[in-house]
Scaffold this motif. Structure first.
Motif, PDB file in Angstrom:
ATOM      1  N   ARG A  37      -4.543  10.906  -3.257  1.00 57.49           N
ATOM      2  CA  ARG A  37      -4.350   9.934  -4.339  1.00 57.49           C
ATOM      3  C   ARG A  37      -5.102  10.365  -5.592  1.00 57.49           C
ATOM      4  O   ARG A  37      -4.563  10.307  -6.709  1.00 57.49           O
ATOM      5  CB  ARG A  37      -4.845   8.558  -3.894  1.00 57.49           C
ATOM      6  N   ASP A  38      -6.347  10.820  -5.411  1.00 59.08           N
ATOM      7  CA  ASP A  38      -7.137  11.293  -6.551  1.00 59.08           C
ATOM      8  C   ASP A  38      -6.453  12.472  -7.243  1.00 59.08           C
ATOM      9  O   ASP A  38      -6.439  12.567  -8.474  1.00 59.08           O
ATOM     10  CB  ASP A  38      -8.537  11.704  -6.096  1.00 59.08           C
ATOM     11  N   ALA A  39      -5.894  13.378  -6.444  1.00 52.78           N
ATOM     12  CA  ALA A  39      -5.216  14.545  -7.013  1.00 52.78           C
ATOM     13  C   ALA A  39      -4.003  14.116  -7.832  1.00 52.78           C
ATOM     14  O   ALA A  39      -3.732  14.672  -8.903  1.00 52.78           O
ATOM     15  CB  ALA A  39      -4.790  15.487  -5.893  1.00 52.78           C
ATOM     16  N   THR A  40      -3.263  13.122  -7.336  1.00 53.93           N
ATOM     17  CA  THR A  40      -2.095  12.632  -8.064  1.00 53.93           C
ATOM     18  C   THR A  40      -2.497  12.027  -9.406  1.00 53.93           C
ATOM     19  O   THR A  40      -1.859  12.266 -10.440  1.00 53.93           O
ATOM     20  CB  THR A  40      -1.345  11.581  -7.225  1.00 53.93           C
ATOM     21  N   ILE A  41      -3.577  11.250  -9.414  1.00 59.31           N
ATOM     22  CA  ILE A  41      -4.047  10.621 -10.651  1.00 59.31           C
ATOM     23  C   ILE A  41      -4.506  11.677 -11.646  1.00 59.31           C
ATOM     24  O   ILE A  41      -4.215  11.610 -12.846  1.00 59.31           O
ATOM     25  CB  ILE A  41      -5.175   9.621 -10.345  1.00 59.31           C
ATOM     26  N   LEU A  42      -5.239  12.692 -11.164  1.00 59.14           N
ATOM     27  CA  LEU A  42      -5.708  13.752 -12.054  1.00 59.14           C
ATOM     28  C   LEU A  42      -4.541  14.517 -12.669  1.00 59.14           C
ATOM     29  O   LEU A  42      -4.583  14.908 -13.842  1.00 59.14           O
ATOM     30  CB  LEU A  42      -6.620  14.716 -11.293  1.00 59.14           C
ATOM     31  N   ARG A  43      -3.484  14.726 -11.905  1.00 61.54           N
ATOM     32  CA  ARG A  43      -2.337  15.447 -12.442  1.00 61.54           C
ATOM     33  C   ARG A  43      -1.551  14.592 -13.441  1.00 61.54           C
ATOM     34  O   ARG A  43      -0.955  15.128 -14.378  1.00 61.54           O
ATOM     35  CB  ARG A  43      -1.448  15.920 -11.295  1.00 61.54           C
ATOM     36  N   LEU A  44      -1.568  13.281 -13.251  1.00 59.16           N
ATOM     37  CA  LEU A  44      -0.970  12.404 -14.263  1.00 59.16           C
ATOM     38  C   LEU A  44      -1.771  12.478 -15.565  1.00 59.16           C
ATOM     39  O   LEU A  44      -1.200  12.494 -16.664  1.00 59.16           O
ATOM     40  CB  LEU A  44      -0.924  10.967 -13.749  1.00 59.16           C
ATOM     41  N   ALA A  62      -8.549  26.826   9.315  1.00 61.57           N
ATOM     42  CA  ALA A  62      -7.359  26.035   8.994  1.00 61.57           C
ATOM     43  C   ALA A  62      -7.358  25.669   7.513  1.00 61.57           C
ATOM     44  O   ALA A  62      -8.420  25.476   6.912  1.00 61.57           O
ATOM     45  CB  ALA A  62      -7.336  24.770   9.843  1.00 61.57           C
ATOM     46  N   PRO A  63      -6.202  25.586   6.904  1.00 61.74           N
ATOM     47  CA  PRO A  63      -6.138  25.222   5.475  1.00 61.74           C
ATOM     48  C   PRO A  63      -6.648  23.798   5.251  1.00 61.74           C
ATOM     49  O   PRO A  63      -6.417  22.908   6.072  1.00 61.74           O
ATOM     50  CB  PRO A  63      -4.643  25.335   5.152  1.00 61.74           C
ATOM     51  N   ILE A  64      -7.345  23.605   4.150  1.00 62.56           N
ATOM     52  CA  ILE A  64      -7.805  22.267   3.783  1.00 62.56           C
ATOM     53  C   ILE A  64      -6.670  21.575   3.039  1.00 62.56           C
ATOM     54  O   ILE A  64      -6.303  21.983   1.940  1.00 62.56           O
ATOM     55  CB  ILE A  64      -9.069  22.326   2.905  1.00 62.56           C
ATOM     56  N   VAL A  65      -6.109  20.576   3.657  1.00 65.57           N
ATOM     57  CA  VAL A  65      -4.963  19.874   3.095  1.00 65.57           C
ATOM     58  C   VAL A  65      -5.419  18.520   2.567  1.00 65.57           C
ATOM     59  O   VAL A  65      -6.072  17.751   3.274  1.00 65.57           O
ATOM     60  CB  VAL A  65      -3.863  19.680   4.167  1.00 65.57           C
ATOM     61  N   LEU A  66      -5.082  18.250   1.319  1.00 64.37           N
ATOM     62  CA  LEU A  66      -5.436  16.955   0.743  1.00 64.37           C
ATOM     63  C   LEU A  66      -4.649  15.852   1.425  1.00 64.37           C
ATOM     64  O   LEU A  66      -3.432  15.967   1.617  1.00 64.37           O
ATOM     65  CB  LEU A  66      -5.136  16.948  -0.758  1.00 64.37           C
ATOM     66  N   ARG A  67      -5.338  14.788   1.788  1.00 65.71           N
ATOM     67  CA  ARG A  67      -4.665  13.660   2.442  1.00 65.71           C
ATOM     68  C   ARG A  67      -5.405  12.380   2.094  1.00 65.71           C
ATOM     69  O   ARG A  67      -6.577  12.400   1.703  1.00 65.71           O
ATOM     70  CB  ARG A  67      -4.625  13.866   3.958  1.00 65.71           C
ATOM     71  N   GLY A  68      -4.698  11.261   2.211  1.00 67.91           N
ATOM     72  CA  GLY A  68      -5.329   9.969   1.980  1.00 67.91           C
ATOM     73  C   GLY A  68      -5.876   9.809   0.574  1.00 67.91           C
ATOM     74  O   GLY A  68      -5.199  10.057  -0.420  1.00 67.91           O
ATOM     75  N   LEU A  71       0.834  -1.194   0.000  1.00 71.36           N
ATOM     76  CA  LEU A  71       0.000   0.000   0.000  1.00 71.36           C
ATOM     77  C   LEU A  71       0.873   1.250   0.000  1.00 71.36           C
ATOM     78  O   LEU A  71       1.889   1.323   0.682  1.00 71.36           O
ATOM     79  CB  LEU A  71      -0.924   0.001   1.220  1.00 71.36           C
ATOM     80  N   VAL A  72       0.452   2.230  -0.770  1.00 73.17           N
ATOM     81  CA  VAL A  72       1.192   3.492  -0.867  1.00 73.17           C
ATOM     82  C   VAL A  72       0.576   4.494   0.097  1.00 73.17           C
ATOM     83  O   VAL A  72      -0.625   4.733   0.072  1.00 73.17           O
ATOM     84  CB  VAL A  72       1.155   4.047  -2.301  1.00 73.17           C
ATOM     85  N   ASN A  73       1.399   5.068   0.969  1.00 76.06           N
ATOM     86  CA  ASN A  73       0.935   6.117   1.870  1.00 76.06           C
ATOM     87  C   ASN A  73       1.129   7.449   1.139  1.00 76.06           C
ATOM     88  O   ASN A  73       2.204   8.043   1.162  1.00 76.06           O
ATOM     89  CB  ASN A  73       1.723   6.093   3.180  1.00 76.06           C
ATOM     90  N   TRP A  74       0.059   7.891   0.474  1.00 73.98           N
ATOM     91  CA  TRP A  74       0.140   9.093  -0.350  1.00 73.98           C
ATOM     92  C   TRP A  74       0.464  10.324   0.493  1.00 73.98           C
ATOM     93  O   TRP A  74       1.154  11.239   0.031  1.00 73.98           O
ATOM     94  CB  TRP A  74      -1.173   9.289  -1.096  1.00 73.98           C
ATOM     95  N   SER A  75      -0.030  10.357   1.733  1.00 76.10           N
ATOM     96  CA  SER A  75       0.201  11.521   2.596  1.00 76.10           C
ATOM     97  C   SER A  75       1.677  11.658   2.953  1.00 76.10           C
ATOM     98  O   SER A  75       2.250  12.746   2.890  1.00 76.10           O
ATOM     99  CB  SER A  75      -0.648  11.398   3.865  1.00 76.10           C
TER     100      SER A  75
END
Length: 268
Positions: A71-78, A61-67, A2-6
């Motif tokens: 992962r979804d953000a990484t796929i969209l950027r690919l 507080a800033p909304i930080v992408l996690r989990g 499993l990849v820990n994207w965070s």
């Protein structure tokens, strides 16, 4: 594995810490160590030494992408990189045709003069030049009218620009970019299917599968067009998975009269 994207994101960009003014919540995110104070990272959840990067009310507080969201953000950027690459190829083709259009007569003459030179080699290979599909295609292009080539160049420029804009929207993780990607990609799926029906090649099949997978993934994961609860459900999911929201919910449960720890304290 499993990849820990965070953790991967924190390793590349650093941790993100925040000190809420709410005392109870602040205590859940802060720890005192022999080396000084440490704060929990809003992305990976690990404690990191040093002062927090920001402070204020928890709701600010800033909304930080996690989990999963990360992962979804990484796929969209690919996908955005894939779109940019395809867009650059289309724009390069438009530039090539535009340059050819300016020298069409000279190139056509050179083609007619040089083609017979290939005849001896074609005879040895058993290749009939006159019946060759490649030769027919080249002759059709070379004999095309200037106005036709102009329209082809304009069409390729528009298509390339659409791909570049789509890539920008996906890279920036914008909602309009996700809608744009789904609509634009879906419009070209029938054309890609027609091309496969005309002639099956592994490249055409792979591109079609990538586009279909991308459309379904964006539709379902981003809940577009009202799917799976729509935008409201998507935003709620993002907030529910934030570390501050998780800790706030845990704090509220611990203070609930029905919580075992609270009930025990009252009995004492």
């Amino acid at each position: 594995m499993l990849v820990n994207w965070s953790l991967r994101a924190c390793g590349r960009h650093g941790h993100v810490t925040y000190a809420p003014v709410e005392k109870a919540l602040r205590e859940r995110l802060r720890a005192e160590t022999a080396l000084g104070e440490a704060w929990r990272c809003l992305r990976c959840g690990d404690f990191t030494l040093g002062a927090p990067h920001g402070s204020g009310p928890a709701e600010d507080a800033p909304i930080v992408l996690r989990g999963k969201a990360l992962r979804d953000a990484t796929i969209l950027r690919l996908l955005a990189v894939f779109r940019w690459g395809k867009g650059l190829l289309v724009l390069a083709a438009a530039f090539g045709i535009w340059r050819f259009r300016a020298h069409q007569d000279a190139i056509s003459m050179a083609f007619d003069e040089d083609l017979p030179l290939l005849q001896p080699l074609a005879d040895k290979l058993g290749w009939n030049l006159e019946e060759s599909g490649v030769v027919h295609t080249l002759r059709a292009v070379l004999s095309a009218e200037t106005s036709t080539l102009t329209w082809i160049v304009l069409g390729l420029l528009v298509f390339g620009a659409l791909l570049m804009v789509e890539g920008v929207g996906l890279w920036l993780l914008q909602r309009w970019g996700e809608y744009f990607a789904v609509v634009a990609t879906s419009l070209f799926v029938p054309i890609e299917i027609y091309e496969i029906v005309e002639k099956v090649t592994w490249l055409r099949v792979v591109i079609l599968l990538i586009n279909l997978t991308a459309v379904l993934y964006i539709l379902l994961s981003k809940r577009l067009f009202g799917l799976r609860g729509g935008r409201a459900a998507h935003e709620a999911e993002r907030h529910e998975t934030g570390l501050l929201e998780v800790e706030t919910a845990a704090l509220e449960r611990s203070l609930s009269p029905h919580h075992p720890a609270t009930a025990t304290a009252r009995q004492k």
